[in-house]
Write a protein that holds these residues in place. Structure first.
Motif, PDB file in Angstrom:
ATOM      1  N   VAL A 124     -10.861  -7.840   7.946  1.00  0.00           N
ATOM      2  CA  VAL A 124     -11.563  -6.793   7.204  1.00  0.00           C
ATOM      3  C   VAL A 124     -10.707  -6.347   6.025  1.00  0.00           C
ATOM      4  N   HIS A 125     -11.353  -6.214   4.880  1.00  0.00           N
ATOM      5  CA  HIS A 125     -10.678  -5.683   3.695  1.00  0.00           C
ATOM      6  C   HIS A 125     -10.840  -4.163   3.693  1.00  0.00           C
ATOM      7  N   LEU A 126      -9.711  -3.456   3.720  1.00  0.00           N
ATOM      8  CA  LEU A 126      -9.734  -1.996   3.705  1.00  0.00           C
ATOM      9  C   LEU A 126      -9.465  -1.488   2.290  1.00  0.00           C
ATOM     10  N   PRO A 127     -10.157  -0.430   1.877  1.00  0.00           N
ATOM     11  CA  PRO A 127      -9.986   0.113   0.522  1.00  0.00           C
ATOM     12  C   PRO A 127      -8.579   0.678   0.291  1.00  0.00           C
ATOM     13  N   PRO A 128      -8.235   0.904  -0.987  1.00  0.00           N
ATOM     14  CA  PRO A 128      -6.903   1.395  -1.342  1.00  0.00           C
ATOM     15  C   PRO A 128      -6.479   2.680  -0.630  1.00  0.00           C
ATOM     16  N   ALA A 129      -7.402   3.575  -0.334  1.00  0.00           N
ATOM     17  CA  ALA A 129      -7.030   4.846   0.320  1.00  0.00           C
ATOM     18  C   ALA A 129      -6.346   4.590   1.662  1.00  0.00           C
ATOM     19  N   TYR A 130      -6.813   3.607   2.417  1.00  0.00           N
ATOM     20  CA  TYR A 130      -6.187   3.292   3.703  1.00  0.00           C
ATOM     21  C   TYR A 130      -4.828   2.645   3.502  1.00  0.00           C
ATOM     22  N   ALA A 131      -4.708   1.813   2.470  1.00  0.00           N
ATOM     23  CA  ALA A 131      -3.411   1.207   2.160  1.00  0.00           C
ATOM     24  C   ALA A 131      -2.399   2.295   1.833  1.00  0.00           C
ATOM     25  N   GLN A 132      -2.812   3.262   1.004  1.00  0.00           N
ATOM     26  CA  GLN A 132      -1.916   4.356   0.621  1.00  0.00           C
ATOM     27  C   GLN A 132      -1.471   5.150   1.841  1.00  0.00           C
ATOM     28  N   ARG A 133      -2.413   5.485   2.715  1.00  0.00           N
ATOM     29  CA  ARG A 133      -2.068   6.246   3.922  1.00  0.00           C
ATOM     30  C   ARG A 133      -1.111   5.458   4.813  1.00  0.00           C
ATOM     31  N   LEU A 134      -1.330   4.152   4.926  1.00  0.00           N
ATOM     32  CA  LEU A 134      -0.473   3.302   5.754  1.00  0.00           C
ATOM     33  C   LEU A 134       0.940   3.232   5.185  1.00  0.00           C
ATOM     34  N   PHE A 135       1.065   3.032   3.874  1.00  0.00           N
ATOM     35  CA  PHE A 135       2.383   2.987   3.237  1.00  0.00           C
ATOM     36  C   PHE A 135       3.087   4.335   3.353  1.00  0.00           C
ATOM     37  N   ASP A 136       2.341   5.431   3.161  1.00  0.00           N
ATOM     38  CA  ASP A 136       2.931   6.769   3.284  1.00  0.00           C
ATOM     39  C   ASP A 136       3.451   7.010   4.691  1.00  0.00           C
ATOM     40  N   ALA A 137       2.658   6.632   5.687  1.00  0.00           N
ATOM     41  CA  ALA A 137       3.077   6.822   7.083  1.00  0.00           C
ATOM     42  C   ALA A 137       4.337   6.015   7.376  1.00  0.00           C
ATOM     43  N   ARG A 138       4.389   4.810   6.855  1.00  0.00           N
ATOM     44  CA  ARG A 138       5.554   3.953   7.100  1.00  0.00           C
ATOM     45  C   ARG A 138       6.801   4.535   6.444  1.00  0.00           C
ATOM     46  N   GLU A 139       6.677   5.007   5.209  1.00  0.00           N
ATOM     47  CA  GLU A 139       7.833   5.534   4.488  1.00  0.00           C
ATOM     48  C   GLU A 139       8.340   6.850   5.068  1.00  0.00           C
ATOM     49  N   THR A 140       7.461   7.621   5.705  1.00  0.00           N
ATOM     50  CA  THR A 140       7.898   8.885   6.293  1.00  0.00           C
ATOM     51  C   THR A 140       8.312   8.715   7.753  1.00  0.00           C
ATOM     52  N   GLY A 141       8.444   7.460   8.196  1.00  0.00           N
ATOM     53  CA  GLY A 141       8.903   7.197   9.559  1.00  0.00           C
ATOM     54  C   GLY A 141       7.822   7.354  10.602  1.00  0.00           C
ATOM     55  N   GLY A 142       6.585   7.158  10.207  1.00  0.00           N
ATOM     56  CA  GLY A 142       5.473   7.264  11.147  1.00  0.00           C
ATOM     57  C   GLY A 142       5.585   6.254  12.272  1.00  0.00           C
ATOM     58  N   SER A 143       5.123   6.631  13.443  1.00  0.00           N
ATOM     59  CA  SER A 143       5.194   5.742  14.598  1.00  0.00           C
ATOM     60  C   SER A 143       4.146   4.641  14.481  1.00  0.00           C
ATOM     61  N   ASP A 144       4.326   3.608  15.287  1.00  0.00           N
ATOM     62  CA  ASP A 144       3.361   2.517  15.322  1.00  0.00           C
ATOM     63  C   ASP A 144       1.995   3.071  15.737  1.00  0.00           C
ATOM     64  N   GLN A 145       1.981   4.041  16.634  1.00  0.00           N
ATOM     65  CA  GLN A 145       0.732   4.667  17.087  1.00  0.00           C
ATOM     66  C   GLN A 145       0.009   5.329  15.924  1.00  0.00           C
ATOM     67  N   GLN A 146       0.741   6.036  15.056  1.00  0.00           N
ATOM     68  CA  GLN A 146       0.126   6.684  13.899  1.00  0.00           C
ATOM     69  C   GLN A 146      -0.456   5.650  12.939  1.00  0.00           C
ATOM     70  N   MET A 147       0.290   4.558  12.721  1.00  0.00           N
ATOM     71  CA  MET A 147      -0.198   3.518  11.819  1.00  0.00           C
ATOM     72  C   MET A 147      -1.404   2.799  12.421  1.00  0.00           C
ATOM     73  N   ARG A 148      -1.395   2.604  13.753  1.00  0.00           N
ATOM     74  CA  ARG A 148      -2.565   2.011  14.417  1.00  0.00           C
ATOM     75  C   ARG A 148      -3.795   2.903  14.233  1.00  0.00           C
ATOM     76  N   ALA A 149      -3.595   4.209  14.305  1.00  0.00           N
ATOM     77  CA  ALA A 149      -4.715   5.141  14.153  1.00  0.00           C
ATOM     78  C   ALA A 149      -5.327   5.037  12.751  1.00  0.00           C
ATOM     79  N   ILE A 150      -4.482   4.863  11.736  1.00  0.00           N
ATOM     80  CA  ILE A 150      -4.973   4.717  10.367  1.00  0.00           C
ATOM     81  C   ILE A 150      -5.784   3.428  10.236  1.00  0.00           C
ATOM     82  N   VAL A 151      -5.244   2.337  10.778  1.00  0.00           N
ATOM     83  CA  VAL A 151      -5.952   1.053  10.717  1.00  0.00           C
ATOM     84  C   VAL A 151      -7.252   1.130  11.511  1.00  0.00           C
ATOM     85  N   ALA A 152      -7.202   1.741  12.703  1.00  0.00           N
ATOM     86  CA  ALA A 152      -8.415   1.873  13.527  1.00  0.00           C
ATOM     87  C   ALA A 152      -9.483   2.669  12.785  1.00  0.00           C
ATOM     88  N   GLU A 153      -9.078   3.741  12.114  1.00  0.00           N
ATOM     89  CA  GLU A 153     -10.032   4.540  11.360  1.00  0.00           C
ATOM     90  C   GLU A 153     -10.655   3.711  10.231  1.00  0.00           C
TER      91      GLU A 153
END
Length: 184
Positions: A124-153
């Motif tokens: 699935v191709h996800l729009p830029p807003a999800y990419a931005q949220r994923l990169f932000d979560a990763r850079e702020t030390g977000g957990s794998d669970q938080q990043m999974r939640a963004i992808v799931a959404e």
């Protein structure tokens, strides 16, 4: 590191326009240029400054596997940061990301519909807003669970709800990931 973090690392590496130095001497010299001293490289790698100097001169050619792995990680983390940054920015502002996964998706849906989870393979191709949220979560030390939640959404909105045109009230759960890959 989790599945999503590893996938983002792979996607970053795929964006290299040139491969990092292959020889030990080349890698050490690159790190010395980046960190400005053999002492800083030694601290980064967890070895003595004298070992770094030997690697740099070519007197020692084969470090122990653990040290070789740390050298590889340190070089790849610093290799072509401008190219990686540009690709991330483009994904977060205009192109988005493509997620490929095989995982179990469970549902919470209105009465009378199935909620049995099952394995699905999705690309699935996800729009830029999800990419931005994923990169932000990763850079702020977000957990794998938080990043999974963004992808799931993102999968829920784009794939399952088709951008809001169907399956109103559907909530998905993203579990039992068999594999996960990201490209941008």
């Amino acid at each position: 590191m989790g599945d999503i973090d590893d996938a983002l690392d792979r996607a970053d590496r795929e964006g290299f326009t040139r491969e990092p130095p292959k020889t030990l001497k080349g890698r050490i010299n690159f790190l010395v240029r980046q960190l400005k001293s053999t002492k800083a490289v030694a601290e980064e790698l967890g070895v003595s400054q004298r070992s770094v100097e030997r690697y740099r001169k070519g007197d020692r050619k084969t470090p122990p596997k653990a040290v070789a792995d740390r050298i590889d990680t340190a070089v790849r983390a610093r290799w072509q940061p401008v190219v990686r940054g540009r690709r991330r920015k483009e994904a977060a502002t205009s192109t988005g990301i493509t997620v490929e996964t095989r995982a179990r998706f469970g549902y919470t849906a209105p009465v009378g519909t199935t909620d049995d989870g099952r394995m699905r393979r999705l690309t699935v191709h996800l729009p830029p807003a999800y990419a931005q949220r994923l990169f932000d979560a990763r850079e702020t030390g977000g957990s794998d669970q938080q990043m999974r939640a963004i992808v799931a959404e993102g999968l829920q909105e784009i794939y399952f709800k088709d951008g809001g045109t169907r399956a109103d009230g559907l909530e998905i759960e993203f579990t039992d990931i068999d594999y996960f890959d990201v490209s941008f």
